[in-house]
Scaffold this motif. Structure first.
Motif, PDB file in Angstrom:
ATOM      1  N   THR A  86       0.840  -1.202   0.000  1.00 23.83           N
ATOM      2  CA  THR A  86       0.000   0.000   0.000  1.00 23.83           C
ATOM      3  C   THR A  86       0.871   1.246   0.000  1.00 23.83           C
ATOM      4  O   THR A  86       1.754   1.410   0.848  1.00 23.83           O
ATOM      5  CB  THR A  86      -0.918   0.010   1.234  1.00 23.83           C
ATOM      6  OG1 THR A  86      -1.833  -1.096   1.143  1.00 23.83           O
ATOM      7  CG2 THR A  86      -1.700   1.310   1.316  1.00 23.83           C
ATOM      8  N   ALA A  87       0.633   2.118  -0.970  1.00 22.29           N
ATOM      9  CA  ALA A  87       1.431   3.327  -1.128  1.00 22.29           C
ATOM     10  C   ALA A  87       0.880   4.133  -2.305  1.00 22.29           C
ATOM     11  O   ALA A  87       0.026   3.650  -3.052  1.00 22.29           O
ATOM     12  CB  ALA A  87       2.895   2.976  -1.391  1.00 22.29           C
ATOM     13  N   VAL A  88       1.403   5.331  -2.446  1.00 22.81           N
ATOM     14  CA  VAL A  88       1.188   6.090  -3.671  1.00 22.81           C
ATOM     15  C   VAL A  88       2.326   5.718  -4.621  1.00 22.81           C
ATOM     16  O   VAL A  88       3.498   5.787  -4.243  1.00 22.81           O
ATOM     17  CB  VAL A  88       1.166   7.604  -3.424  1.00 22.81           C
ATOM     18  CG1 VAL A  88       0.995   8.351  -4.750  1.00 22.81           C
ATOM     19  CG2 VAL A  88       0.049   7.963  -2.458  1.00 22.81           C
ATOM     20  N   TYR A  89       1.972   5.306  -5.815  1.00 22.89           N
ATOM     21  CA  TYR A  89       2.953   4.883  -6.810  1.00 22.89           C
ATOM     22  C   TYR A  89       3.162   6.006  -7.827  1.00 22.89           C
ATOM     23  O   TYR A  89       2.187   6.553  -8.374  1.00 22.89           O
ATOM     24  CB  TYR A  89       2.477   3.605  -7.490  1.00 22.89           C
ATOM     25  CG  TYR A  89       2.662   2.381  -6.631  1.00 22.89           C
ATOM     26  CD1 TYR A  89       1.888   2.191  -5.495  1.00 22.89           C
ATOM     27  CD2 TYR A  89       3.626   1.421  -6.919  1.00 22.89           C
ATOM     28  CE1 TYR A  89       2.067   1.089  -4.672  1.00 22.89           C
ATOM     29  CE2 TYR A  89       3.810   0.308  -6.119  1.00 22.89           C
ATOM     30  CZ  TYR A  89       3.026   0.142  -4.996  1.00 22.89           C
ATOM     31  OH  TYR A  89       3.212  -0.955  -4.187  1.00 22.89           O
ATOM     32  N   TYR A  90       4.415   6.313  -8.077  1.00 21.69           N
ATOM     33  CA  TYR A  90       4.789   7.376  -9.003  1.00 21.69           C
ATOM     34  C   TYR A  90       5.612   6.794 -10.153  1.00 21.69           C
ATOM     35  O   TYR A  90       6.519   5.994  -9.919  1.00 21.69           O
ATOM     36  CB  TYR A  90       5.634   8.435  -8.304  1.00 21.69           C
ATOM     37  CG  TYR A  90       4.955   9.154  -7.170  1.00 21.69           C
ATOM     38  CD1 TYR A  90       5.030   8.672  -5.865  1.00 21.69           C
ATOM     39  CD2 TYR A  90       4.250  10.335  -7.391  1.00 21.69           C
ATOM     40  CE1 TYR A  90       4.408   9.328  -4.819  1.00 21.69           C
ATOM     41  CE2 TYR A  90       3.627  11.012  -6.351  1.00 21.69           C
ATOM     42  CZ  TYR A  90       3.714  10.495  -5.068  1.00 21.69           C
ATOM     43  OH  TYR A  90       3.103  11.160  -4.025  1.00 21.69           O
ATOM     44  N   CYS A  91       5.310   7.236 -11.352  1.00 18.08           N
ATOM     45  CA  CYS A  91       6.175   6.858 -12.468  1.00 18.08           C
ATOM     46  C   CYS A  91       7.204   7.957 -12.697  1.00 18.08           C
ATOM     47  O   CYS A  91       6.996   9.117 -12.318  1.00 18.08           O
ATOM     48  CB  CYS A  91       5.375   6.596 -13.729  1.00 18.08           C
ATOM     49  SG  CYS A  91       4.367   7.967 -14.306  1.00 18.08           S
ATOM     50  N   ASN A  92       8.292   7.560 -13.282  1.00 19.29           N
ATOM     51  CA  ASN A  92       9.425   8.452 -13.502  1.00 19.29           C
ATOM     52  C   ASN A  92      10.049   8.107 -14.844  1.00 19.29           C
ATOM     53  O   ASN A  92      10.107   6.927 -15.215  1.00 19.29           O
ATOM     54  CB  ASN A  92      10.433   8.265 -12.362  1.00 19.29           C
ATOM     55  CG  ASN A  92      11.735   8.976 -12.591  1.00 19.29           C
ATOM     56  OD1 ASN A  92      12.640   8.433 -13.220  1.00 19.29           O
ATOM     57  ND2 ASN A  92      11.831  10.200 -12.102  1.00 19.29           N
ATOM     58  N   ALA A  93      10.498   9.106 -15.559  1.00 18.78           N
ATOM     59  CA  ALA A  93      11.153   8.834 -16.837  1.00 18.78           C
ATOM     60  C   ALA A  93      12.194   9.908 -17.112  1.00 18.78           C
ATOM     61  O   ALA A  93      11.990  11.086 -16.794  1.00 18.78           O
ATOM     62  CB  ALA A  93      10.129   8.798 -17.959  1.00 18.78           C
ATOM     63  N   GLU A  94      13.281   9.469 -17.708  1.00 14.25           N
ATOM     64  CA  GLU A  94      14.334  10.383 -18.141  1.00 14.25           C
ATOM     65  C   GLU A  94      14.093  10.664 -19.627  1.00 14.25           C
ATOM     66  O   GLU A  94      14.195   9.748 -20.450  1.00 14.25           O
ATOM     67  CB  GLU A  94      15.699   9.750 -17.911  1.00 14.25           C
ATOM     68  CG  GLU A  94      16.860  10.681 -18.116  1.00 14.25           C
ATOM     69  CD  GLU A  94      18.188  10.021 -17.777  1.00 14.25           C
ATOM     70  OE1 GLU A  94      19.033  10.662 -17.157  1.00 14.25           O
ATOM     71  OE2 GLU A  94      18.363   8.849 -18.149  1.00 14.25           O
ATOM     72  N   ILE A  95      13.758  11.904 -19.921  1.00 16.40           N
ATOM     73  CA  ILE A  95      13.267  12.246 -21.254  1.00 16.40           C
ATOM     74  C   ILE A  95      14.099  13.354 -21.872  1.00 16.40           C
ATOM     75  O   ILE A  95      14.387  14.364 -21.215  1.00 16.40           O
ATOM     76  CB  ILE A  95      11.787  12.665 -21.187  1.00 16.40           C
ATOM     77  CG1 ILE A  95      10.920  11.481 -20.694  1.00 16.40           C
ATOM     78  CG2 ILE A  95      11.293  13.145 -22.547  1.00 16.40           C
ATOM     79  CD1 ILE A  95       9.463  11.828 -20.468  1.00 16.40           C
ATOM     80  N   TYR A  96      14.428  13.155 -23.139  1.00 17.82           N
ATOM     81  CA  TYR A  96      15.083  14.207 -23.915  1.00 17.82           C
ATOM     82  C   TYR A  96      13.978  14.958 -24.653  1.00 17.82           C
ATOM     83  O   TYR A  96      13.347  14.426 -25.558  1.00 17.82           O
ATOM     84  CB  TYR A  96      16.090  13.591 -24.880  1.00 17.82           C
ATOM     85  CG  TYR A  96      16.994  14.600 -25.544  1.00 17.82           C
ATOM     86  CD1 TYR A  96      16.885  14.877 -26.891  1.00 17.82           C
ATOM     87  CD2 TYR A  96      17.950  15.281 -24.806  1.00 17.82           C
ATOM     88  CE1 TYR A  96      17.704  15.788 -27.506  1.00 17.82           C
ATOM     89  CE2 TYR A  96      18.786  16.210 -25.412  1.00 17.82           C
ATOM     90  CZ  TYR A  96      18.659  16.461 -26.767  1.00 17.82           C
ATOM     91  OH  TYR A  96      19.477  17.378 -27.364  1.00 17.82           O
ATOM     92  N   SER A  97      13.763  16.165 -24.189  1.00 17.67           N
ATOM     93  CA  SER A  97      12.636  16.956 -24.679  1.00 17.67           C
ATOM     94  C   SER A  97      12.996  17.725 -25.938  1.00 17.67           C
ATOM     95  O   SER A  97      14.099  18.268 -26.054  1.00 17.67           O
ATOM     96  CB  SER A  97      12.195  17.926 -23.582  1.00 17.67           C
ATOM     97  OG  SER A  97      11.299  18.883 -24.107  1.00 17.67           O
ATOM     98  N   GLY A  98      12.031  17.796 -26.836  1.00 13.87           N
ATOM     99  CA  GLY A  98      12.206  18.604 -28.044  1.00 13.87           C
ATOM    100  C   GLY A  98      11.836  20.058 -27.833  1.00 13.87           C
ATOM    101  O   GLY A  98      12.042  20.888 -28.720  1.00 13.87           O
TER     102      GLY A  98
END
Length: 120
Positions: free
Chosen positions: A89-101
């Motif tokens: 039980t928790a709050v789940y966060y997604c994360n991504a390393e993104i090269y932005s245009g």
């Protein structure tokens, strides 16, 4: 660039959930993607991560129960969670390393979090 997470909810112990997180915006490339979780009173911790090539890494508490995957064409990362326990039980966060245009820079982005509650 933003990440939109979905799929959380309330489930009984032993049940399963599938989280999804889709990236949107002007994206040139997505490198590592992952899922973190934060339970009340605890620090945010890594649950699982996956490289752009598909190599995975899991926290010690979840191998064999959780599976991370990604669909590069859909810019989406998934977390299949089986045999859920109350301690998941928790709050789940997604994360991504993104090269932005937008600004041609590489940065880490976070989704808004989705609540997972496992009842005993």
């Amino acid at each position: 660039v933003q990440l939109q997470a979905s799929g959380g909810g309330l489930v009984q112990a032993g049940g399963c959930l599938r989280l999804s997180c889709a990236a949107s915006g002007t994206i040139i490339m997505i490198h590592d993607m992952g899922w973190y979780r934060q339970a009340p009173g605890n620090q945010r911790e890594l649950v699982a991560s996956i490289t752009s090539g598909g190599s995975t890494n899991y926290a010690d508490s979840v191998p064999g129960r959780f599976t991370i995957s990604r669909d590069n064409a859909k810019k989406t990362v998934y977390l299949q969670m089986n045999s859920l326990k109350p301690e998941d039980t928790a709050v789940y966060y997604c994360n991504a390393e993104i090269y932005s245009g937008d600004d041609y820079s590489l940065a880490k982005y976070w989704g808004q979090g989705t609540q997972v509650t496992v009842s005993s």
